[in-house]
Design a protein around this motif. Structure first.
Motif, PDB file in Angstrom:
ATOM      1  N   GLY A   1       0.796  -1.217   0.000  1.00 52.85           N
ATOM      2  CA  GLY A   1       0.000   0.000   0.000  1.00 52.85           C
ATOM      3  C   GLY A   1       0.836   1.277   0.000  1.00 52.85           C
ATOM      4  N   GLU A   2       2.143   1.142   0.229  1.00 52.21           N
ATOM      5  CA  GLU A   2       3.032   2.308   0.221  1.00 52.21           C
ATOM      6  C   GLU A   2       3.141   2.840  -1.204  1.00 52.21           C
ATOM      7  OE1 GLU A   2       7.788   3.011   0.925  1.00 52.21           O
ATOM      8  OE2 GLU A   2       6.751   1.744   2.377  1.00 52.21           O
ATOM      9  N   LYS A   3       3.238   4.147  -1.351  1.00 50.52           N
ATOM     10  CA  LYS A   3       3.375   4.784  -2.666  1.00 50.52           C
ATOM     11  C   LYS A   3       4.683   4.324  -3.310  1.00 50.52           C
ATOM     12  CE  LYS A   3       2.197   8.563  -5.305  1.00 50.52           C
ATOM     13  NZ  LYS A   3       1.494   8.029  -6.434  1.00 50.52           N
TER      14      LYS A   3
ATOM     15  N   GLN B   1      -6.368  -1.587  -4.532  1.00 49.40           N
ATOM     16  CA  GLN B   1      -5.753  -0.441  -3.854  1.00 49.40           C
ATOM     17  C   GLN B   1      -5.404   0.620  -4.879  1.00 49.40           C
ATOM     18  OE1 GLN B   1      -2.679  -2.910  -2.077  1.00 49.40           O
ATOM     19  NE2 GLN B   1      -1.100  -1.836  -3.241  1.00 49.40           N
ATOM     20  N   GLU B   2      -4.977   1.765  -4.381  1.00 50.15           N
ATOM     21  CA  GLU B   2      -4.658   2.902  -5.247  1.00 50.15           C
ATOM     22  C   GLU B   2      -3.577   2.527  -6.265  1.00 50.15           C
ATOM     23  OE1 GLU B   2      -2.796   7.361  -4.706  1.00 50.15           O
ATOM     24  OE2 GLU B   2      -3.855   6.456  -3.010  1.00 50.15           O
ATOM     25  N   ALA B   3      -3.687   3.074  -7.485  1.00 50.05           N
ATOM     26  CA  ALA B   3      -2.700   2.803  -8.537  1.00 50.05           C
ATOM     27  C   ALA B   3      -1.331   3.321  -8.111  1.00 50.05           C
ATOM     28  CB  ALA B   3      -3.134   3.465  -9.836  1.00 50.05           C
ATOM     29  N   ASN B   4      -0.291   2.663  -8.612  1.00 50.04           N
ATOM     30  CA  ASN B   4       1.115   3.011  -8.329  1.00 50.04           C
ATOM     31  C   ASN B   4       1.465   2.912  -6.850  1.00 50.04           C
ATOM     32  OD1 ASN B   4       1.801   3.456 -11.025  1.00 50.04           O
ATOM     33  ND2 ASN B   4       0.975   5.521 -10.929  1.00 50.04           N
ATOM     34  N   THR B   5       0.876   1.945  -6.187  1.00 49.37           N
ATOM     35  CA  THR B   5       1.274   1.639  -4.811  1.00 49.37           C
ATOM     36  C   THR B   5       1.802   0.211  -4.799  1.00 49.37           C
ATOM     37  OG1 THR B   5      -0.960   0.909  -4.232  1.00 49.37           O
ATOM     38  CG2 THR B   5      -0.385   3.201  -3.721  1.00 49.37           C
TER      39      THR B   5
ATOM     40  N   ALA C   1       0.375  -1.770  -8.024  1.00 51.66           N
ATOM     41  CA  ALA C   1      -1.023  -1.822  -8.449  1.00 51.66           C
ATOM     42  C   ALA C   1      -1.173  -1.086  -9.772  1.00 51.66           C
ATOM     43  CB  ALA C   1      -1.917  -1.178  -7.387  1.00 51.66           C
TER      44      ALA C   1
ATOM     45  N   PRO D   1      -3.192   0.894 -12.748  1.00 56.34           N
ATOM     46  CA  PRO D   1      -4.337   1.813 -12.789  1.00 56.34           C
ATOM     47  C   PRO D   1      -5.568   1.077 -13.310  1.00 56.34           C
ATOM     48  CG  PRO D   1      -2.470   2.690 -14.041  1.00 56.34           C
ATOM     49  CD  PRO D   1      -2.125   1.293 -13.631  1.00 56.34           C
ATOM     50  N   GLN D   2      -6.743   1.405 -12.766  1.00 61.46           N
ATOM     51  CA  GLN D   2      -7.966   0.703 -13.184  1.00 61.46           C
ATOM     52  C   GLN D   2      -8.756   1.496 -14.173  1.00 61.46           C
ATOM     53  OE1 GLN D   2     -10.108  -0.426  -9.669  1.00 61.46           O
ATOM     54  NE2 GLN D   2      -8.441  -1.689  -8.946  1.00 61.46           N
TER      55      GLN D   2
END
Length: 181
Positions: free
Chosen positions: A132-134, A150-154, A178, A180-181
């Motif tokens: 989950g870390e950026k 989870q958020e993209a680019n994590t 992750a 991008p969706q």
């Protein structure tokens, strides 16, 4: 030159007696010779100071080069000393012929702690990003991107931890990020 005139005021130079002209000229020559001697002495002092300063600069440069050469030559000494107990532990483990799997696991665990301690004493720190870390391209290397909740680019998963030494990355952490969706 002198501020005092060599001829009396309102009197032409030719009107001065010859002996007075000779005396005044001799005084002027003597004064100029004294001034020349003083300037030559000052010039010699300045030349000496320059040579001493130049020699001191060369000595400082030479000492700095020697210090740099010694630092390069012995920079790894502290690190090597930190690793000697790790080598001793590994040699001791190999000397045991009838070790149980539990003993081997305990020995490997203790040796790993010694190695991590040696690395940390020498400012080699693990880079272990959490899920989950950026994603940080300066500290992480993305191996793949996968769909995740989870958020993209994590960071989704860490495949191999990275290491840094004194804030400089030796090896980036290999991660999956992750998509991008």
């Amino acid at each position: 030159m002198s501020d005092t005139p060599t001829t009396p005021p309102n009197q032409p130079h030719d009107a001065m007696p010859e002996s007075a002209q000779a005396t005044t000229l001799a005084d002027e020559v003597a004064r100029l010779q004294n001034e020349l001697a003083a300037l030559q002495s000052k010039s010699a002092d300045l030349a000496d100071q320059y040579l001493r300063a130049k020699a001191e600069g060369e000595n400082v440069r030479r000492r700095a080069e020697d210090d740099i050469a010694k630092a390069r030559k012995f920079s790894v000494e502290s690190f090597a000393e930190s690793l000697l107990p790790v080598a001793d532990s590994l040699e001791a483990a190999l000397a045991i012929t009838e070790a149980t799997p539990e003993q081997l696991r305990e020995g490997v665990d203790a040796t790993l702690r010694q190695l991590v301690s040696a690395l940390e004493r020498n400012k080699v720190i693990a880079i272990e990003p959490a899920a989950g870390e950026k994603f940080d391209p300066h500290r992480h290397q993305a191996i793949s991107a996968m769909p995740a909740a989870q958020e993209a680019n994590t960071v989704v998963a860490v495949l191999q931890k990275g290491y840094s030494i004194a804030e400089r990355v030796l090896r980036p952490a290999l991660v999956t990020v992750a998509a991008p969706q």
